[in-house]
Structures are given as C-alpha cells and as structure tokens.
Design a protein around this motif. Sequence first.
Motif, short mmCIF file in Angstrom:
data_model
loop_
_atom_site.label_atom_id
_atom_site.label_comp_id
_atom_site.label_asym_id
_atom_site.label_seq_id
_atom_site.Cartn_x
_atom_site.Cartn_y
_atom_site.Cartn_z
N HIS A 1 -4.71 4.09 -6.94
CA HIS A 1 -3.56 3.40 -6.34
C HIS A 1 -2.85 2.52 -7.36
O HIS A 1 -1.62 2.54 -7.48
CB HIS A 1 -4.01 2.56 -5.14
CG HIS A 1 -2.86 1.97 -4.40
ND1 HIS A 1 -2.26 0.80 -4.80
CD2 HIS A 1 -2.18 2.39 -3.30
CE1 HIS A 1 -1.26 0.52 -3.98
NE2 HIS A 1 -1.20 1.47 -3.06
N ALA B 1 0.84 -1.20 0.00
CA ALA B 1 0.00 0.00 0.00
C ALA B 1 0.88 1.25 0.00
O ALA B 1 1.64 1.47 0.93
CB ALA B 1 -0.92 -0.01 1.20
N SER C 1 -3.38 5.02 1.87
CA SER C 1 -4.69 4.44 2.19
C SER C 1 -5.80 5.25 1.51
O SER C 1 -5.61 6.43 1.20
CB SER C 1 -4.92 4.44 3.70
OG SER C 1 -5.12 5.76 4.16
#
Length: 126
Positions: A26, A2, A5
């Motif tokens: 993302h 990641a 977030s």
Amino acid sequence: MALFSPTELRTLLKRPLTEAECELAHDLTDDAFYGEVGDRVTDPPQRGVKSVALMVACRILTNPQGLRSEQAGGMLQSYADSETGVVLSDDERRRLRRAVGMSTGASSLNIAPVDDCPQFTAWRPS
C-alpha cells in the motif's frame, strides 16, 4: 487514506499475506501515485483509482525485482529498463491520470500575444 484494504489485496492475489506485506504494498503504491499525480487523489479515492492501485500492489508483491523476461537455456534475464522502485506502466499512468481528472495525452498551448495571432473569419454558407 486507504487506496485498498488488505482483504481486497489478499482476495485478488488468492494467497495469504502478512499485515506487513499489505502495508508495504500500500505504501509503495501510494508513493508511486503521489509521484505521478501529487495530492490529487481524494479521500475516498475517485472511481478508477482502486483498480489501478490493486494492479500496482499485486505487481509489487508478485514481481518485486521488476523482471521482464527470463530464458532457461543460456540463463538470460532482463529487468525493467534499469528502473528502481515502483514505476507505473504506461497503461496504469494513463488510467490513474484520467481517474483524477488530469490530461492523459499531448496537448498544445499557444503562448503568443493576442496581437500576434492572425485574424480570420470562418466562412458559413448562407
């Protein structure tokens, strides 16, 4: 891994986003990073990577067509140098490369054999 977030992305943009929008931003950011630095981004990411990732993701969501300029009178629009997909700006590229420990500027490499290198002695005052 990641890079950021969904909550961080929503907070930065100050607007609601669906999970699909967050995931797409993302994934596109991750792809752009991989294209620039390969697999050098660690898990968790190095310091400085998250800020670049969030900048890129915000641009993906706020300007998906890559519009550079727009003029109302005469209806003129210009786009980012016929680039398609997500492309890092020079500043983003420099910051990302620095964060993962890669060189950010030009360098030189001498590939001449050692025998061909001129011998010199540095003068030092006594």
